[in-house]
Design an enzyme around this catalytic site. Structure first.
Site, PDB file in Angstrom:
ATOM      1  N   SER A 137     -45.929 -31.207  15.478  1.00  0.00           N
ATOM      2  CA  SER A 137     -46.796 -32.625  15.926  1.00  0.00           C
ATOM      3  C   SER A 137     -45.762 -33.541  16.809  1.00  0.00           C
ATOM      4  CB  SER A 137     -46.653 -33.495  14.704  1.00  0.00           C
ATOM      5  OG  SER A 137     -46.573 -34.675  14.454  1.00  0.00           O
ATOM      6  N   TYR A 150     -40.177 -36.445   7.569  1.00  0.00           N
ATOM      7  CA  TYR A 150     -41.009 -35.579   8.267  1.00  0.00           C
ATOM      8  C   TYR A 150     -41.088 -35.016   9.258  1.00  0.00           C
ATOM      9  CZ  TYR A 150     -45.920 -34.651   9.587  1.00  0.00           C
ATOM     10  OH  TYR A 150     -47.590 -34.948  10.179  1.00  0.00           O
TER      11      TYR A 150
END
Length: 246
Positions: A137, A150
């Site tokens: 990501s 995260y």
């Protein structure tokens, strides 16, 4: 040959399945198998030869190899394995609740490392070519104050995947690493989309294009112009960066 989707309720996994299922045996592995039944029926209607739904809890690491072997027993050798499970977590909670911070780290990094290692090992022992898909990501490119727990898992996973791709070089197994920007889907419901946001179908289309090209391992920025934004992100001074939103 079969398609294995680990995270059978994932928006992106579902979109990948709809694009690749025709004439294929599909296995959906999900923590909530009942929630994957709708997708299973849709895939049957789209021409999947068979669809099996298996119960799978990514945090129970010692079941990972068993699940992959069961897939091979049920549906034959795996041609495409998509590792799409994960959680976004609650950053604010994770800053004071170590149990939640570890949960995010376990699902989004440790369990991914375990499953990717199992898949690489098992698929190398097959006779036919195969591809594994992993999801990094933009959040892991440079961790932000707003979601650093995260983001840190994605940073670690990306580094692991780059090394794994190198280790698979010269074998009949390849790794497709997707680095999407903000994905507008069920995981991000209620959140304000970031610049260059994409939808699950956009990510799936890019992944399937790389899969069907049958080239070597590759890393995909989705959309492609996100690469420029990533370069700019590295140049932002830290006092400014720490104020950046998710």
């Amino acid at each position: 040959m079969s398609i294995l989707l680990l995270g059978g309720t994932s928006d992106i996994a579902g979109e990948i399945a709809t694009l690749t299922c025709h004439g294929e045996d599909v296995v959906l592995a999900a923590r909530r198998p009942e929630a994957a039944q709708g997708l299973a029926e849709d895939l049957r209607q789209r021409g999947a030869t068979s669809v099996h739904v298996l119960s799978f809890d990514a945090q129970v690491l010692d079941t990972h190899r068993e699940l992959v072997k069961k897939t091979q027993e049920l549906a034959g050798e795996i041609s495409l394995a998509v590792v799409a499970f994960g959680i976004l977590g609650d950053q604010e909670r994770a800053e004071t609740d170590e149990t939640h911070a570890v949960e995010i780290a376990t699902v989004d990094y440790t369990a991914q490392v375990s499953m990717l290692t199992v898949l690489a090992d098992e698929l190398r022992s097959q006779t036919a070519p195969a591809a594994i898909v992993a999801f990094s990501s933009i959040a892991g490119w440079r961790a932000r104050r707003a979601n650093y727990v995260y983001g840190s898992t994605k940073a670690g996973l990306d580094a692991f995947c780059q090394g794994l791709a190198d280790s698979l070089h010269g074998t009949h197994v390849r790794l497709i690493i997707a680095r999407p920007g903000f994905v507008i889907g069920s995981m991000t419901t209620g959140m304000k989309p970031a610049p260059m946001s994409v939808y699950p179908r956009d990510v799936a289309a890019a992944v399937v294009s790389a899969y069907t090209s049958k080239k070597r391992s590759t890393t995909l920025w989705i959309p492609g112009r996100l690469r420029v934004l990533a370069w700019i992100m590295r140049m932002v001074p830290r006092p400014v960066w720490r104020k950046m939103p998710r």
